[in-house]
Design a protein around this motif. Sequence first.
Motif, mmCIF file in Angstrom:
data_model
loop_
_atom_site.group_PDB
_atom_site.id
_atom_site.type_symbol
_atom_site.label_atom_id
_atom_site.label_comp_id
_atom_site.label_asym_id
_atom_site.label_seq_id
_atom_site.Cartn_x
_atom_site.Cartn_y
_atom_site.Cartn_z
ATOM 1 N N ARG A 213 -13.811 11.736 -19.179
ATOM 2 C CA ARG A 213 -13.972 12.776 -20.019
ATOM 3 C C ARG A 213 -13.143 13.305 -21.313
ATOM 4 N NH1 ARG A 213 -12.671 16.651 -15.207
ATOM 5 N NH2 ARG A 213 -11.492 15.339 -14.934
ATOM 6 N N THR A 214 -12.001 12.565 -21.166
ATOM 7 C CA THR A 214 -11.099 12.514 -21.824
ATOM 8 C C THR A 214 -11.707 12.554 -23.126
ATOM 9 O OG1 THR A 214 -8.946 11.967 -20.213
ATOM 10 C CG2 THR A 214 -8.400 12.005 -22.748
ATOM 11 N N ASP B 127 -12.654 9.621 -15.428
ATOM 12 C CA ASP B 127 -11.140 10.565 -16.441
ATOM 13 C C ASP B 127 -11.200 10.163 -17.490
ATOM 14 O OD1 ASP B 127 -11.344 11.637 -13.672
ATOM 15 O OD2 ASP B 127 -9.151 10.584 -14.005
ATOM 16 N N LEU C 157 -10.329 18.330 -18.759
ATOM 17 C CA LEU C 157 -9.300 18.321 -18.721
ATOM 18 C C LEU C 157 -8.328 18.632 -16.896
ATOM 19 C CD1 LEU C 157 -7.360 19.101 -21.889
ATOM 20 C CD2 LEU C 157 -8.048 16.649 -21.355
ATOM 21 N N THR D 185 -1.984 17.194 -15.493
ATOM 22 C CA THR D 185 -1.306 16.539 -16.864
ATOM 23 C C THR D 185 -0.948 15.555 -16.249
ATOM 24 O OG1 THR D 185 0.841 17.649 -15.749
ATOM 25 C CG2 THR D 185 -0.168 18.869 -17.412
ATOM 26 N N ILE E 274 -5.562 23.389 -15.076
ATOM 27 C CA ILE E 274 -5.772 21.971 -16.577
ATOM 28 C C ILE E 274 -4.421 20.594 -16.180
ATOM 29 C CG2 ILE E 274 -4.812 20.548 -18.860
ATOM 30 C CD1 ILE E 274 -6.147 24.132 -19.309
ATOM 31 N N ARG F 256 -4.328 11.649 -21.951
ATOM 32 C CA ARG F 256 -4.053 13.265 -21.293
ATOM 33 C C ARG F 256 -2.830 13.657 -20.496
ATOM 34 N NH1 ARG F 256 -7.935 14.450 -15.216
ATOM 35 N NH2 ARG F 256 -5.987 12.667 -14.563
ATOM 36 N N ALA G 35 -11.921 22.753 -21.535
ATOM 37 C CA ALA G 35 -10.576 22.102 -21.436
ATOM 38 C C ALA G 35 -10.339 21.840 -19.638
ATOM 39 C CB ALA G 35 -9.327 23.016 -21.750
ATOM 40 N N GLU H 36 -2.764 15.925 -23.945
ATOM 41 C CA GLU H 36 -3.625 16.798 -24.140
ATOM 42 C C GLU H 36 -3.667 18.043 -22.456
ATOM 43 O OE1 GLU H 36 -6.044 17.149 -26.687
ATOM 44 O OE2 GLU H 36 -4.535 15.835 -27.750
ATOM 45 N N GLY H 37 -3.058 17.857 -21.277
ATOM 46 C CA GLY H 37 -2.841 18.186 -20.638
ATOM 47 C C GLY H 37 -1.967 19.490 -20.990
ATOM 48 N N SER I 175 -4.948 9.080 -16.640
ATOM 49 C CA SER I 175 -6.202 9.170 -16.607
ATOM 50 C C SER I 175 -6.245 8.286 -15.516
ATOM 51 C CB SER I 175 -7.350 8.872 -17.622
ATOM 52 O OG SER I 175 -7.199 9.956 -18.651
ATOM 53 N N TRP J 130 -13.672 15.493 -24.384
ATOM 54 C CA TRP J 130 -12.588 16.914 -25.218
ATOM 55 C C TRP J 130 -12.093 16.367 -26.493
ATOM 56 C CZ3 TRP J 130 -11.734 21.015 -24.832
ATOM 57 C CH2 TRP J 130 -9.694 21.506 -25.215
#
Length: 389
Positions: free
Chosen positions: A93-94, A90, A176, A82, A80, A57, A172, A60-61, A85, A97
């Motif tokens: 959800r990642t 969390d 995220l 950073t 969003i 995460r 996102a 990706e964030g 998780s 995504w």
Amino acid sequence: MVRMLRPLTRAVTYTRWLHLAVATVWPTLWLFIEEALWTQVTAAVLLGLAGLVPATRVVEGFQARLLLTGRRQDGESADIVTTPSATWADRGRTVVWLEARLCLGWVVTHLTVQLPLLAVDLLTTGLGFGPAADGFVTVEENHWWHAVLAPVPLALSLVVVVWSGHLATALAGQLLGPSRAERMAALEERTEQLLERTRIARELHDSIGHALTVAVVQAGAARAAGDPAFTDRALSAIEETGRTALEDLERVLGVLRESGKPVSGRPTLADADRLLDSARASGAKVDAEVTGPVDSVPGPVSREGYRILQEALTNVLRHAGAVPVSVRVHAGDGTLVLAIRNPLPAAIPGPGRGSGLRGIRERAALLGGRARTGPDEGDWQVHVELPLS
């Protein structure tokens, strides 16, 4: 028309497309090596497993912030986040995504490649030549009106780029973005910061306001008296009060400069004598009575009690001047009682007017106590009760 074309002039429109295209690079290379459905299924499974890693995460964030928003957002309350998780929700959800980004990336990159190829075929067949590109749609025969339709796929490809970017950004933000627990933590932190700012503002109001009031009263009295000895005493009182105010100001500024610095050195009721002496030096006839073990009053209650007494005496000097003042401080039976009375001034502050009286009531309420301010039997009273437990 200008409004419709404006997204095409923004760099973030194309960085969003890049963000989606990057997600399909390694599955596409794998597909070229082994053309089979299982390669795509394997790619989706591997992404799902990667999404269960807390650090995913973070990566990706940062990507989403940079490429989808076009700016760096600070703070845990950003759209969003950073941070790794922290819960399985969390991680879930990642995973969603990553899969959504992969699927959306496949569709968008495929369309943005094939639609321009279709436009080339329409143009070449419209000019009487055969199809020049090998696209997913085969253009049969040669018709002049094919050339007229050639701009349509190009326009559709631009629409795909713009709206897929908006969709990816919205996803996102949902997948995220901060979880409910993270939003609550950020809200609590923000609340603590606001409370701290309010407390600091109240501290400055009480300390600096008291010092300025004493200085104004002393200076006015010295000028009216015309007595050198009285003027010397007034200047000494102004000097002492100003020095105390500067110490308070330095302490508060130190807290502001160093947010992690503990609050220390705040005056307590053990220092109440200097408030009473300052009021007496300003001309007020202070009759003070302190009973009970005031020195053993808990620190927070003692500090707030000092500020309440300071604000009450400041109001006396500001609104009533050199008048008799009765100050009663009693600690006992689990309660600290502060009672300040003085003759009614000519101009009576109305209830709730002025930040000083409101600050007294807020200080009492924060400690679970109560405060009454206002006229009472021909006097102006400030009566505060604070629990000692």
